[in-house]
Design a protein around this motif. Structure first.
Motif, PDB file in Angstrom:
ATOM      1  N   PRO A 150      11.460  -4.294  12.098  1.00 57.96           N
ATOM      2  CA  PRO A 150      11.274  -5.138  10.901  1.00 57.96           C
ATOM      3  C   PRO A 150      10.467  -4.378   9.847  1.00 57.96           C
ATOM      4  CG  PRO A 150       9.853  -5.907  12.686  1.00 57.96           C
ATOM      5  CD  PRO A 150      10.601  -4.714  13.211  1.00 57.96           C
ATOM      6  N   ILE A 151      11.161  -3.618   9.003  1.00 61.66           N
ATOM      7  CA  ILE A 151      10.453  -2.704   8.083  1.00 61.66           C
ATOM      8  C   ILE A 151       9.677  -3.440   6.992  1.00 61.66           C
ATOM      9  CG2 ILE A 151      11.947  -0.682   8.455  1.00 61.66           C
ATOM     10  CD1 ILE A 151      13.183  -1.475   5.665  1.00 61.66           C
ATOM     11  N   GLU A 152       9.925  -4.765   6.880  1.00 62.85           N
ATOM     12  CA  GLU A 152       9.166  -5.528   5.899  1.00 62.85           C
ATOM     13  C   GLU A 152       7.779  -5.892   6.444  1.00 62.85           C
ATOM     14  OE1 GLU A 152      11.580  -6.576   7.732  1.00 62.85           O
ATOM     15  OE2 GLU A 152      11.052  -8.540   8.540  1.00 62.85           O
ATOM     16  N   ALA A 153       7.570  -5.629   7.739  1.00 62.60           N
ATOM     17  CA  ALA A 153       6.269  -5.926   8.354  1.00 62.60           C
ATOM     18  C   ALA A 153       5.360  -4.706   8.226  1.00 62.60           C
ATOM     19  CB  ALA A 153       6.462  -6.266   9.831  1.00 62.60           C
ATOM     20  N   LYS A 154       4.090  -4.967   7.973  1.00 63.83           N
ATOM     21  CA  LYS A 154       3.128  -3.858   7.902  1.00 63.83           C
ATOM     22  C   LYS A 154       2.605  -3.645   9.316  1.00 63.83           C
ATOM     23  CE  LYS A 154      -0.442  -2.343   4.642  1.00 63.83           C
ATOM     24  NZ  LYS A 154       0.121  -1.034   4.328  1.00 63.83           N
ATOM     25  N   ALA A 155       3.440  -3.010  10.115  1.00 61.64           N
ATOM     26  CA  ALA A 155       3.176  -2.854  11.545  1.00 61.64           C
ATOM     27  C   ALA A 155       2.507  -1.511  11.797  1.00 61.64           C
ATOM     28  CB  ALA A 155       4.482  -2.930  12.318  1.00 61.64           C
ATOM     29  N   ASN A 193       5.522   2.512  -3.160  1.00 58.23           N
ATOM     30  CA  ASN A 193       6.873   2.342  -3.700  1.00 58.23           C
ATOM     31  C   ASN A 193       7.062   3.282  -4.886  1.00 58.23           C
ATOM     32  OD1 ASN A 193       6.105  -0.789  -2.743  1.00 58.23           O
ATOM     33  ND2 ASN A 193       8.132  -0.043  -2.177  1.00 58.23           N
ATOM     34  N   ILE A 194       8.328   3.553  -5.195  1.00 55.62           N
ATOM     35  CA  ILE A 194       8.603   4.490  -6.295  1.00 55.62           C
ATOM     36  C   ILE A 194       9.350   3.825  -7.443  1.00 55.62           C
ATOM     37  CG2 ILE A 194      10.712   5.376  -5.141  1.00 55.62           C
ATOM     38  CD1 ILE A 194       9.775   8.096  -6.713  1.00 55.62           C
ATOM     39  N   PHE A 195       9.007   4.262  -8.634  1.00 62.53           N
ATOM     40  CA  PHE A 195       9.694   3.846  -9.865  1.00 62.53           C
ATOM     41  C   PHE A 195      10.028   5.096 -10.650  1.00 62.53           C
ATOM     42  CE2 PHE A 195       7.267   0.219  -8.618  1.00 62.53           C
ATOM     43  CZ  PHE A 195       7.960  -0.894  -9.050  1.00 62.53           C
ATOM     44  N   ILE A 196      11.191   5.089 -11.322  1.00 63.97           N
ATOM     45  CA  ILE A 196      11.480   6.191 -12.256  1.00 63.97           C
ATOM     46  C   ILE A 196      11.782   5.610 -13.636  1.00 63.97           C
ATOM     47  CG2 ILE A 196      12.342   7.798 -10.494  1.00 63.97           C
ATOM     48  CD1 ILE A 196      15.206   7.150 -11.499  1.00 63.97           C
ATOM     49  N   GLU A 197      11.565   6.429 -14.638  1.00 68.45           N
ATOM     50  CA  GLU A 197      11.942   6.056 -16.009  1.00 68.45           C
ATOM     51  C   GLU A 197      13.097   6.949 -16.417  1.00 68.45           C
ATOM     52  OE1 GLU A 197       8.836   6.544 -18.984  1.00 68.45           O
ATOM     53  OE2 GLU A 197      10.343   6.589 -20.578  1.00 68.45           O
ATOM     54  N   PHE A 211       9.628  -1.162   1.752  1.00 69.70           N
ATOM     55  CA  PHE A 211       8.560  -2.099   2.061  1.00 69.70           C
ATOM     56  C   PHE A 211       8.297  -2.977   0.830  1.00 69.70           C
ATOM     57  CE2 PHE A 211       4.015  -3.145   2.345  1.00 69.70           C
ATOM     58  CZ  PHE A 211       4.004  -3.750   3.587  1.00 69.70           C
ATOM     59  N   PRO A 212       8.145  -4.299   1.039  1.00 69.95           N
ATOM     60  CA  PRO A 212       7.971  -5.206  -0.113  1.00 69.95           C
ATOM     61  C   PRO A 212       6.556  -5.129  -0.691  1.00 69.95           C
ATOM     62  CG  PRO A 212       7.918  -6.446   1.936  1.00 69.95           C
ATOM     63  CD  PRO A 212       8.165  -5.016   2.327  1.00 69.95           C
ATOM     64  N   GLY A 213       6.301  -4.077  -1.422  1.00 70.36           N
ATOM     65  CA  GLY A 213       4.962  -3.850  -1.983  1.00 70.36           C
ATOM     66  C   GLY A 213       4.570  -4.955  -2.958  1.00 70.36           C
ATOM     67  N   ILE A 214       3.333  -5.376  -2.832  1.00 73.23           N
ATOM     68  CA  ILE A 214       2.812  -6.398  -3.758  1.00 73.23           C
ATOM     69  C   ILE A 214       2.588  -5.751  -5.130  1.00 73.23           C
ATOM     70  CG2 ILE A 214       0.755  -7.837  -4.187  1.00 73.23           C
ATOM     71  CD1 ILE A 214       0.839  -8.381  -1.078  1.00 73.23           C
ATOM     72  N   THR A 215       2.198  -4.486  -5.130  1.00 75.71           N
ATOM     73  CA  THR A 215       2.045  -3.770  -6.406  1.00 75.71           C
ATOM     74  C   THR A 215       3.421  -3.551  -7.041  1.00 75.71           C
ATOM     75  OG1 THR A 215       0.310  -2.585  -5.214  1.00 75.71           O
ATOM     76  CG2 THR A 215       0.731  -1.894  -7.461  1.00 75.71           C
TER      77      THR A 215
END
Ligand code: PMP
Length: 296
Positions: A150-155, A193-197, A211-215
């Protein structure tokens, strides 16, 4: 790095105890098999006093992580947040990184536990990856497969993957690693997590394999608020190489720009990028400052 001294208190199963006197069970299932869940929060010294950013969202994610791992979660999050504020006060911390951890007791079987413990620790910690623009590599180590875990878990155990990828990147002279998913798309960094412009638009991979980062969600909200196009889309390595600029997001690292990926150096000055505007807005948000930047 020293995380505690002889006076440091941690919260452990409804009590405040000295960090150097809180023992761990050597037969603990979490220690042997990495069977635990944790969170990472930040408290900021704002003009409204010490404020934990998105505390409810983090403790709710901890609850969900435990649910996904079938670890009992018997605590009330409102109480845990109150206890965390007490912990900060007791340790005289106005700004801090906060680490709740749920772990199981003695059990050498590979079966889920019917009992779990919680501890919460806090310490002063600057931005996790520093404040300089980053050099990152495309790692040969893949992100865990969403069908095997469960990759959405911070295990806890999942972070072996992150440790290997980051150490490998650093051995090759980079600061952090970008990991691909099983289809070869860029998923995220080891713990950001990564973002590009690209052409004045912001792109980030969809949640499927990341991962569902809160940031990450905060960045998406900031983009919408500031009127920037934000698109969730699978990104190839080529997309990363040909971006105008890029940045990572995470509670520990906050928002941090990337100057180089593998051999490719971004030409756009970070200070002129959309990412830099988002970074400034994020700082204002966590510090609860009113003077939000006006975009012309
Ligand atoms: N990816 C991973 C694997 C993480 O562990 C984290 C948190 N350290 C993030 C991304 C960023 O998540 P957040 O913004 O909620 O801190």
């Amino acid at each position: 790095m020293q995380y505690y001294n002889q006076n440091t208190l941690v919260y452990l199963n409804d009590e405040f105890v000295k960090a150097n006197q809180a023992g761990v069970d050597l037969f603990g299932q979490s220690l042997h098999y990495g069977y635990g869940a944790f969170e990472g929060l930040r408290a900021y010294n704002t003009h409204n006093g010490t404020r934990i950013f998105k505390a409810e969202a983090h403790f709710e994610r901890l609850r969900k992580s435990c649910e996904a791992l079938r670890l009992p979660y018997t605590w009330d999050n409102r109480t845990l947040i109150e206890k965390t504020y007490e912990l900060l006060e007791a340790n005289n911390l106005r700004a801090a990184y906060i680490r709740p951890l749920v772990f199981s007791g003695s059990n050498m079987h590979l079966t889920s536990s019917d009992q779990a413990n919680i501890m919460i620790a806090a310490w002063e910690w600057g931005p996790y990856l520093g404040q300089n623009l980053l050099r990152v590599n495309i790692s040969s180590i893949e992100r865990p497969n969403a069908k095997s875990f469960p990759i959405e878990a911070k295990a806890s155990g999942q972070y072996i993957n992150s440790i290997l990828a980051t150490s490998d990147a650093q051995r090759h002279g980079f600061d952090e690693a970008l990991l691909l998913d099983q289809e070869g798309f860029v998923a995220q960094a080891s713990s950001e997590n990564i973002f590009i412009e690209k052409d004045f638009k912001i792109f980030t991979p969809p949640l499927e394999n990341v991962f569902p980062g809160i940031t990450r969600q905060t960045v998406i909200n900031i983009c919408k608020e500031l009127g920037f196009d934000i698109i969730e889309k699978k990104l190839t390595v080529q997309d990363i190489y040909t971006a105008d600029s890029a940045f990572l997001s995470g509670t520990a690292a906050e928002i941090i720009g990337i100057k180089q990926v593998d051999h490719v150096t971004y030409k756009e000055e970070w200070e002129h990028s959309i990412g830099a505007s988002i970074q400034r807005k994020y700082k204002n948000l966590v510090l609860e400052q009113e003077n939000y930047e006006v975009i012309i």
